[in-house]
Design an enzyme around this catalytic site. Structure first.
Site, PDB file in Angstrom:
ATOM      1  N   HIS A  14      19.014  83.958 -34.320  1.00 34.90           N
ATOM      2  CA  HIS A  14      17.936  83.011 -34.594  1.00 34.90           C
ATOM      3  C   HIS A  14      18.463  81.837 -35.404  1.00 34.90           C
ATOM      4  CE1 HIS A  14      16.722  84.957 -38.758  1.00 34.90           C
ATOM      5  NE2 HIS A  14      17.954  84.559 -38.724  1.00 34.90           N
ATOM      6  N   CYS A  33      20.947  78.385 -42.357  1.00 30.61           N
ATOM      7  CA  CYS A  33      20.114  78.988 -41.299  1.00 30.61           C
ATOM      8  C   CYS A  33      19.528  77.937 -40.363  1.00 30.61           C
ATOM      9  CB  CYS A  33      18.991  79.807 -41.924  1.00 30.61           C
ATOM     10  SG  CYS A  33      19.606  81.187 -42.875  1.00 30.61           S
ATOM     11  N   HIS A  39      22.621  82.331 -35.588  1.00 33.00           N
ATOM     12  CA  HIS A  39      23.479  83.382 -36.168  1.00 33.00           C
ATOM     13  C   HIS A  39      22.746  84.689 -35.957  1.00 33.00           C
ATOM     14  CE1 HIS A  39      20.665  82.273 -39.375  1.00 33.00           C
ATOM     15  NE2 HIS A  39      20.694  83.560 -39.674  1.00 33.00           N
ATOM     16  N   HIS A  41      21.718  88.919 -36.565  1.00 38.10           N
ATOM     17  CA  HIS A  41      21.430  89.990 -37.527  1.00 38.10           C
ATOM     18  C   HIS A  41      21.313  91.306 -36.775  1.00 38.10           C
ATOM     19  CE1 HIS A  41      20.542  87.421 -40.980  1.00 38.10           C
ATOM     20  NE2 HIS A  41      19.892  86.607 -40.138  1.00 38.10           N
ATOM     21  N   ASP A  79      15.796  92.815 -28.412  1.00 37.16           N
ATOM     22  CA  ASP A  79      17.192  93.214 -28.592  1.00 37.16           C
ATOM     23  C   ASP A  79      18.131  92.326 -27.770  1.00 37.16           C
ATOM     24  OD1 ASP A  79      19.261  94.790 -29.627  1.00 37.16           O
ATOM     25  OD2 ASP A  79      19.230  96.135 -27.884  1.00 37.16           O
ATOM     26  N   HIS A  80      19.172  91.829 -28.434  1.00 36.22           N
ATOM     27  CA  HIS A  80      20.153  90.945 -27.807  1.00 36.22           C
ATOM     28  C   HIS A  80      19.529  89.659 -27.261  1.00 36.22           C
ATOM     29  CE1 HIS A  80      22.634  94.466 -28.341  1.00 36.22           C
ATOM     30  NE2 HIS A  80      23.681  93.704 -28.117  1.00 36.22           N
ATOM     31  N   GLU A 124      16.179  92.960 -42.506  1.00 35.62           N
ATOM     32  CA  GLU A 124      17.112  91.966 -41.978  1.00 35.62           C
ATOM     33  C   GLU A 124      18.532  92.337 -42.385  1.00 35.62           C
ATOM     34  OE1 GLU A 124      16.398  87.480 -41.831  1.00 35.62           O
ATOM     35  OE2 GLU A 124      17.952  87.648 -43.357  1.00 35.62           O
TER      36      GLU A 124
HETATM   37 NI    NI Z   1      19.209  84.731 -40.423  1.00 40.27          NI
END
Ligand code: NI
Length: 141
Positions: A14, A33, A39, A41, A79-80, A124
């Site tokens: 995100h 961010c 990037h 998580h 997911d992904h 997160e």
């Molecule tokens: Ni982040």
């Protein structure tokens, strides 16, 4: 009343950006961010349901239905994924952990049949998590 929690993990990328902010504001508020390349998580999700124990089965919830609902409604969708680009609600909503928890609640709530959704917790990182108890958590129970 008894509470049952099921855990799952998903990975997603995100970035944070508010089109109503100036570039300077986006940079100041979101820092690194704000990079539009995103990037990733590794999120951990905990879904807690509540209800009475069924005297015949001894269960509070149909575990298979809970697992499948989490799989189809949440993991398949998130997911992904690059959340900002691939998940409809995050085209307009900033994909913070707060908004992820709310989105996951909204995805699960209408699909769970036997047990009542109590809490959605999204980690997160190991050190940071968000809890969401639904919109009416103040006056429910
Ligand atoms: Ni982040």
């Amino acid at each position: 009343m008894i509470y049952l929690t099921r855990k799952a993990e998903f990975s997603a990328s995100h970035y944070y950006h508010n089109p109503n902010f100036t570039p300077e504001e986006n940079h100041r508020i979101f820092g690194k961010c704000n990079n539009p390349n995103g990037h990733g998580h590794n999120y951990t999700l905990e879904v807690t349901v509540k209800g009475e124990v069924d005297s015949r089965s001894g269960f509070v919830v149909d575990l298979k239905q809970l697992k499948e609902t989490m799989h189809f409604e949440v993991l398949d969708a998130l997911d992904h994924r690059f959340l900002n680009k691939e998940v409809p609600e995050f085209r307009t909503l900033i994909p913070t952990t707060e908004n992820l928890a709310i989105s996951i609640w909204q995805r699960l709530k209408p699909k769970l049949k036997t047990a009542q959704l109590h809490r959605v917790r999204v980690y997160e990182t190991a050190d940071l998590f968000v809890d969401f108890y639904g919109e009416d958590s103040q006056d429910s129970e």
